[in-house]
Design an enzyme around this catalytic site. Structure first.
Site, short mmCIF file in Angstrom:
data_model
loop_
_atom_site.label_atom_id
_atom_site.label_comp_id
_atom_site.label_asym_id
_atom_site.label_seq_id
_atom_site.Cartn_x
_atom_site.Cartn_y
_atom_site.Cartn_z
CG ASN A 9 -1.75 1.25 1.41
OD1 ASN A 9 -1.82 1.85 0.57
ND2 ASN A 9 -2.24 1.53 2.54
CE LYS A 11 0.17 3.49 4.66
NZ LYS A 11 0.09 3.51 6.05
CG HIS A 93 -5.74 1.70 5.15
ND1 HIS A 93 -5.36 2.87 6.08
CD2 HIS A 93 -4.64 0.95 5.07
CE1 HIS A 93 -3.98 2.49 6.58
NE2 HIS A 93 -3.55 1.41 5.84
CD GLU A 95 -3.11 5.44 6.80
OE1 GLU A 95 -2.88 5.49 5.56
OE2 GLU A 95 -1.74 5.10 7.50
CD GLU A 165 -3.35 -2.88 7.37
OE1 GLU A 165 -2.53 -2.93 6.76
OE2 GLU A 165 -4.22 -1.72 7.26
N GLY A 171 2.24 2.23 10.72
CA GLY A 171 3.37 3.22 10.53
C GLY A 171 4.19 3.72 11.89
CB SER A 210 5.27 -1.76 11.98
OG SER A 210 5.03 -0.20 12.02
#
Ligand code: PEP
Length: 247
Positions: A9, A11, A93, A95, A165, A171, A210
């Site tokens: 991904n 992003k 996701h 985010e 996730e 991240g 991560s």
């Protein structure tokens, strides 16, 4: 036997030049036996798709609109993504859920549109640190899964990929331990098995958060971890390929 899937991904990172270099780097390396997929920013999909032609590396989008066509400024439809060469579309996701207030219900509708158009939705689910510390991880991932299952039935999960996730691992460099990840993956598969054993057995459940070449091998050795959704480490061809080789 589920084929491992390693999906990058990207992003909102890179430029046309760096994206070209990244694809060239991935194409030049040894991928191993896993299915690889990359999800570049939407404006680069056709370029990357063209470069990946004939390589067996799949193309995915980072999101998909929940409507078919019309006045939805800034959105991209599933049929446009198909036409651009996508096989996969990430939905939900963390985010998108946190920064753009995407609800479980909206994510389920995006999922439905992707699946109906022949894209494979990669449904992201996972708890925040606060939720983990409160002991509600299973309740959170159940709720996120149920939003899709209640709208569309369990069989649609058989045409999808699930990405567990944990939000606190994305991240941050704080990876879930293989045992923590396996516990949630096992829970997801058992939950699905109560509804449809065939779907539970078939669906690939990826870990994301991560993951890197140093920790991938141990995570991917767990029985219910069928691959990875990779953010940061997918931006370096060598790291992405190394994760692919550990799968
Ligand atoms: C992600 O954003 O899906 C992700 C897993 O990111 P990272 O690998 O950088 O934690």
């Amino acid at each position: 036997m589920r084929t491992p899937l390693i999906a990058g991904n990207w992003k909102m990172n890179g430029s046309l030049q760096s994206v070209i270099e990244l694809v060239e780097g991935i194409k030049a390396g040894e991928a191993g036996k896993a299915q690889l997929a990359v999800c570049p920013p939407a404006v680069y999909l056709m370029k990357v798709g063209g470069m990946l032609d004939g390589t067996g590396i799949a193309l995915g989008a980072q999101n998909v609109c929940d409507r078919e066509t019309g006045a939805f400024t800034g959105e991209i439809s599933a049929s446009m993504l198909k036409e651009s060469g996508c096989q996969y579309a990430i939905v939900g996701h963390s985010e998108r859920r946190a920064l753009y207030q995407e609800s479980d219900e909206l994510v389920a509708r995006r999922f439905a549109m992707a699946a109906a158009s022949g894209l494979v939705p990669i449904l992201c689910i996972g708890e925040t640190l606060e939720q983990r510390e409160k002991g509600v991880t299973e309740a959170v991932v159940s709720r996120q899964l149920d939003a899709v299952i209640e709208q569309q039935g369990v069989s649609v999960i058989g045409q999808a990929v699930i990405a567990y996730e944990p939000v606190w691992a994305i991240g941050t460099g704080k990876v879930a331990t293989p045992e923590q990840a396996q516990a949630v993956h096992g829970f997801i598969r058992e939950k699905l098995a109560t509804l449809d054993a065939g779907v539970a057995d078939k669906v690939q459940i990826l870990y994301g958060g991560s993951m890197n070449p140093a920790n991938a091998g141990e995570l991917l050795s767990k029985p219910d971890i069928d691959g990875g959704l990779i953010g940061g480490a997918s931006l370096k061809a060598a790291d992405f390929l190394a994760i692919g080789q550990s799968a």
